[in-house]
Scaffold this motif. Structure first.
Motif, mmCIF file in Angstrom:
data_model
loop_
_atom_site.group_PDB
_atom_site.id
_atom_site.type_symbol
_atom_site.label_atom_id
_atom_site.label_comp_id
_atom_site.label_asym_id
_atom_site.label_seq_id
_atom_site.Cartn_x
_atom_site.Cartn_y
_atom_site.Cartn_z
ATOM 1 N N UNK A 1 -4.026 1.008 16.680
ATOM 2 C CA UNK A 1 -4.752 0.773 15.429
ATOM 3 C C UNK A 1 -4.618 -0.678 14.976
ATOM 4 N N UNK B 1 0.824 -1.201 0.000
ATOM 5 C CA UNK B 1 0.000 0.000 0.000
ATOM 6 C C UNK B 1 0.859 1.252 0.000
ATOM 7 N N UNK B 2 2.001 1.187 0.705
ATOM 8 C CA UNK B 2 2.840 2.380 0.795
ATOM 9 C C UNK B 2 3.350 2.815 -0.574
ATOM 10 N N UNK C 1 -0.259 3.781 16.148
ATOM 11 C CA UNK C 1 -0.211 2.639 15.235
ATOM 12 C C UNK C 1 -0.443 1.338 15.975
ATOM 13 N N UNK D 1 -6.378 -4.167 9.096
ATOM 14 C CA UNK D 1 -6.572 -3.804 7.692
ATOM 15 C C UNK D 1 -6.331 -2.324 7.472
ATOM 16 N N UNK D 2 -6.779 -1.507 8.443
ATOM 17 C CA UNK D 2 -6.597 -0.063 8.318
ATOM 18 C C UNK D 2 -5.112 0.290 8.349
ATOM 19 N N UNK D 3 -4.352 -0.451 9.140
ATOM 20 C CA UNK D 3 -2.924 -0.190 9.247
ATOM 21 C C UNK D 3 -2.215 -0.619 7.966
ATOM 22 N N UNK D 4 -2.612 -1.775 7.468
ATOM 23 C CA UNK D 4 -2.001 -2.295 6.253
ATOM 24 C C UNK D 4 -2.247 -1.347 5.089
ATOM 25 N N UNK D 5 -3.498 -0.899 4.937
ATOM 26 C CA UNK D 5 -3.808 -0.022 3.810
ATOM 27 C C UNK D 5 -3.207 1.368 3.988
ATOM 28 N N UNK D 6 -2.810 1.695 5.221
ATOM 29 C CA UNK D 6 -2.136 2.973 5.431
ATOM 30 C C UNK D 6 -0.649 2.852 5.123
ATOM 31 N N UNK D 7 -0.244 1.684 4.677
ATOM 32 C CA UNK D 7 1.147 1.512 4.271
ATOM 33 C C UNK D 7 2.096 1.183 5.408
ATOM 34 N N UNK D 8 1.550 0.662 6.506
ATOM 35 C CA UNK D 8 2.392 0.272 7.637
ATOM 36 C C UNK D 8 2.354 -1.245 7.736
#
Lengths: 527, 323
Positions: free
Chosen positions: B186, A85-86, B183, B192-199
């Motif tokens: 979260x 995603x990043x 984080x 899922x919210x963390x993953x899609x935020x790129x973390x």
């Protein structure tokens, strides 16, 4: 908006996104077959296809959730490696997922800054973020309180938070996956206005949906997927819902159900002042009063989560009534007092629950096991106190041929059937008992268009055979085309009834949002 | 001994008995707020206690013992993480496995090294954490009320007691005021919210269990090199579970968890104090009853009073990307 990147193609406007030969397999499932797609900058581009056609997989690849087995992704003409995603965020792609990716216990602001906090200590970033949010809200008219807790917001507002999240990350390309599934028609209209604003500001929007009406109303271009392959690209202005549905299914489909007049007879189900509480003691159904007569289909419309699920489950005997009574052919069958699902089935109530996987079948069972669930005590399925598997297999084979379940193999695991075929098997199980009353929830959720047509015909056939049908669905199209009378639920109460002949989307939509039916009709009159 | 003095001594003992609970409860909080159930606190505490005592005995420094304890518990945390986060195993089973493993392993290694029936040799003064006397504590001892509070209650504890109490506001600050905390919370609510935020979800959860390991390591070291003077077989006696209960009772938040730890610690201290005491109207209080009180209270509190505690939403669930 002219941004030149590609070395060789000077002068041409690069598409915002270009996918070349994207291929993806999950084990035996070929989810995406050599997909090519171009999305022009500053347009709203629709992607349609049936459930399981591979739309979501394709977008998940674009957003870095999965990696493609083959193929390349180009953003603004530049080849991109998107491994997470990043990476997608870095090249300006934002995504609004079908199931929101929000932390419900966090505030709007906290959700927006998650991942782009702007420093190890929150304080520094938060104030800057607050300013930036205000600017975005002004620019795109996305009014929302940054300090509200996301779990307290309506789904429409939660979706706005998702859009804000993407914009805050500097998204130039916004992907929305089935964004209107949980919205009222009015909320959906608002969303489309927001998308138009985004387009005016030069953003590119990719809209994934299976609702053709939305494609026709909102998009500039549309691409059609079928069984993992991209089958057609059209300009929206140059196509029609008929053509698109044919492309989606691969054959001609009847979009409008043809059915005759209902011939309602005696009252079968009489619900009086019924109240249902959930496990936490919250009243989910409030004083519901209505009847269903033999030979008619009564539809219950409402935005998901407004008590219709609890109502259906209570009538099916799997939830108890807190107050009120239910009568079936004049006999008291109020759920809870010695009346459970088994008793109701004995009395001729068939129940197709809303959630196929959680309630209607055990996916780890074989088809023949799934086909007798709830009726396993039937003497026809018994021999000497044990289950008579030969008889069960024969009965299942009969159901499968009658309801066109494919493949017609009673020994296949239920999980290995497509959604449509699972649903047809459940319907066969319930309808072929020849019940007096059919309770059916979301009969076509996750079902492809071809099977929808079939399922709708069978439900109408039930009605024409003089049975009573109660239909719960969040798909307004389905309610409007199937039901003879429509009840609208909002916040647990039945707020009004509309005859199917008088129903239209605007009136129902207003009622679903809690507007009094008379006012809703008046508002419609003015419009 | 007057009543006031008795109360001060009781509270003083409360601080000492609640220290390991506080550290372990915070440890549990870091792990569980990130979505990983940490039933292994008991076993980790035991492992930490053993390493601390054994190393302190050989090296002669409680600080080196402490480091050894933390290294042990981080290793165990990584093991737990490997099973639960990387391989998505059942988190309860992994936790229990570590508890059973450490109960046996500490005794086994203890017998092999020291041949004292699973104990470690008694530590001398220099190998233990010593009480710290605040400046002027002796001088003010005779000042009424405040003097006693200062000299008995506040002064005269070892460093780990102070660390534990300072760790509570520190944990709160990390949890609610830093990027890491945001984080972490979260990822326990919606990975899922963390993953899609790129973390990275997995990396985030590993970092959380490592934090957990550091804290529970200190808790173990406290038992064997500060409160006690050697490691005894199964010396944690359920403290890991009590700490976990305190954390649940505190609804996965630092300050309420501290309050719960103090309550459990107080009951523990009272049990010791009440041994042989004849209460008016009741007679001599059976020691076993008083000793059982914290556990009885745990059951009652967990069963009845915290019914509405809402755990992190993704607690106990390994993160699998949806298909």
């Amino acid at each position: 908006m002219h941004q030149m990147h590609g070395a060789g193609e000077t002068g041409a406007v690069q598409p915002a996104i270009e996918l070349r030969g994207i291929d993806k397999r999950f084990g035996a499932v070929h989810a995406n077959k050599e997909i090519d797609l171009k999305v022009d900058k500053g347009t709203i581009h629709g992607i349609v296809g049936e459930n399981g056609a591979g739309k979501s997989t394709l977008m998940s690849i674009l957003y870095g959730f999965y990696q493609a087995d083959a193929g390349t992704i180009h953003v603004d003409g530049k080849l991109c490696e998107i491994n997470g995603s990043e990476d997608a965020i870095a090249v300006g792609i934002g995504m609004v997922h079908q199931h929101f990716m929000l932390v419900e216990t966090f505030s709007v602001l906290e959700n927006v800054i998650l991942g782009v906090e702007g420093g190890a200590v929150l304080r520094d970033g938060v104030e800057k973020a607050r300013e930036e949010l205000k600017r975005l809200e002004r620019e795109y008219s996305l009014n929302i309180d940054p300090d509200a807790i996301v779990g307290d917001l309506s789904v429409g507002l939660q979706q706005r938070v998702e859009i804000l999240k993407a914009l805050y990350r500097g998204a130039e390309i916004l992907i929305l996956d089935e964004p209107t599934g949980v919205l009222t028609p009015q909320e959906a209209d608002h969303l489309f206005r927001i998308l138009d604003t985004l387009k005016e500001q030069g953003k590119t929007v990719v809209l994934i949906t299976h609702k053709l009406r939305e494609i026709m109303a909102a998009t500039d271009n549309v691409s059609v997927m079928r069984q993992g392959a991209m089958v057609a690209h059209r300009k929206t202005a140059e196509t029609s819902p008929e053509e698109l549905s044919e492309l989606m299914v691969g054959r001609k489909v009847l979009l409008r159900l043809e059915k005759g007049e209902a011939k309602p007879a005696a009252t079968v189900l009489k619900v009086d002042n019924l109240c249902v509480d959930n496990a936490q003691g919250v009243r989910k159904v409030k004083n519901a009063t209505f009847t269903v007569r033999a030979g008619e289909i009564v539809g219950i419309a409402g935005v998901s989560g407004n008590g219709q699920s609890e109502l259906l489950e209570a009538l099916g005997g799997i939830r108890s009534a807190s107050e009120g009574t239910v009568e079936l052919n004049g006999q008291d069958v109020t759920p809870g007092k010695g009346v459970d699902a088994a008793e109701l089935r004995r009395r001729g109530v068939a129940h197709v629950p809303e959630d196929r996987h959680r309630m209607a079948m055990v996916t780890a069972f074989s088809a023949k096991e799934a086909a007798i669930l709830g009726y396993e005590d039937d003497p026809a399925y018994q021999k000497g106190g044990l289950l008579d598997w030969d008889a069960i297999s024969a009965a299942t084979a009969n159901m499968m041929s009658e309801f066109d379940v494919r493949p017609d193999n009673p020994d296949l695991k239920a999980a290995n059937f497509s959604g449509g075929n699972q649903q047809k098997l459940v319907l066969a199980r319930e309808i072929m008992r020849d019940p007096e009353l059919l309770l059916v929830g979301q009969p076509t959720r996750g079902v492809d268009i071809g099977a929808i047509e079939f399922i709708h015909k069978r439900i109408v056939a039930m009605r024409d055979a003089g049975k009573a049908v109660l239909l719960v669905s969040v798909e307004l199209d389905e309610i409007m085309s199937l039901a003879d009378r429509i009840l609208v639920m909002c916040d647990g109460a039945i707020i009004g009834e509309v005859a199917a002949s008088e129903a239209n989307e605007r009136v129902l939509g207003l009622m679903m949002a809690g507007v009094d039916p008379n006012e809703a009709k008046a508002a419609e009159g003015q419009a | 001994m007057d009543t006031f003095q008795l109360i001060i001594l009781l509270l003083d003992a409360t601080l000492r008995t609640s220290t390991p609970l506080i550290l372990a409860a915070l440890a549990g909080m870091f792990s569980e707020r990130s979505g990983t159930i940490n039933l292994a606190l008991e076993g980790m505490m035991l492992g930490g206690a053993f390493s601390a005592a054994a190393v302190a005995f050989y090296v002669g420094s409680p600080w080196v013992g402490l480091l050894a304890a933390i290294a042990t518990t981080i290793a165990l945390s990584l093991l737990h993480g490997f099973a639960c986060i990387t391989h998505k195993g059942n988190q309860v089973v992994s936790g229990m496995a570590i508890n059973i493993l450490m109960s046996g392993l500490t005794a086994l290694v203890g017998i092999a090294l020291f041949a004292q029936g699973g104990k470690t040799p008694a530590l001398d003064k220099g190998s233990r954490f010593q009480p710290i006397t605040f400046p002027g504590a002796d001088a003010v001892q005779d000042v009424p009320v405040l003097g006693l509070i200062y000299s008995e209650l506040l002064s005269g504890h070892n460093i780990l007691v102070y660390v534990a109490f300072l760790a509570v506001p520190a944990a709160w600050w990390v949890m609610y005021r830093t990027r890491f905390g945001l984080r972490l919370r979260a990822v326990g609510e919606n990975p899922g919210a963390v993953d899609t935020a790129g973390i990275g979800v997995v990396a985030m959860r590993y970092r959380a269990v490592i934090c957990s390991g550091v804290l529970v390591g200190m808790s173990g070291a406290y038992l064997s090199t500060a409160q006690g003077a050697s490691f005894l077989q199964d010396m944690t006696a359920g403290k890991g579970y009590i700490a976990l209960a305190a954390m649940v009772f505190g609804k996965w938040r630092p300050f309420p968890a501290l309050a719960a730890c103090l309550l459990f610690g107080f009951l523990d201290a009272a049990a010791t104090r009440l041994q042989g005491v004849v209460l008016p109207g009741i007679g001599e209080v059976p020691v076993q009853l008083v000793q059982a009180l914290p556990y009885i209270l745990t059951v009652i509190l967990l069963a009845g009073f915290i019914g509405r505690a809402i755990p992190p939403k993704a607690l106990g669930r390994a993160y699998v990307k949806e298909r």
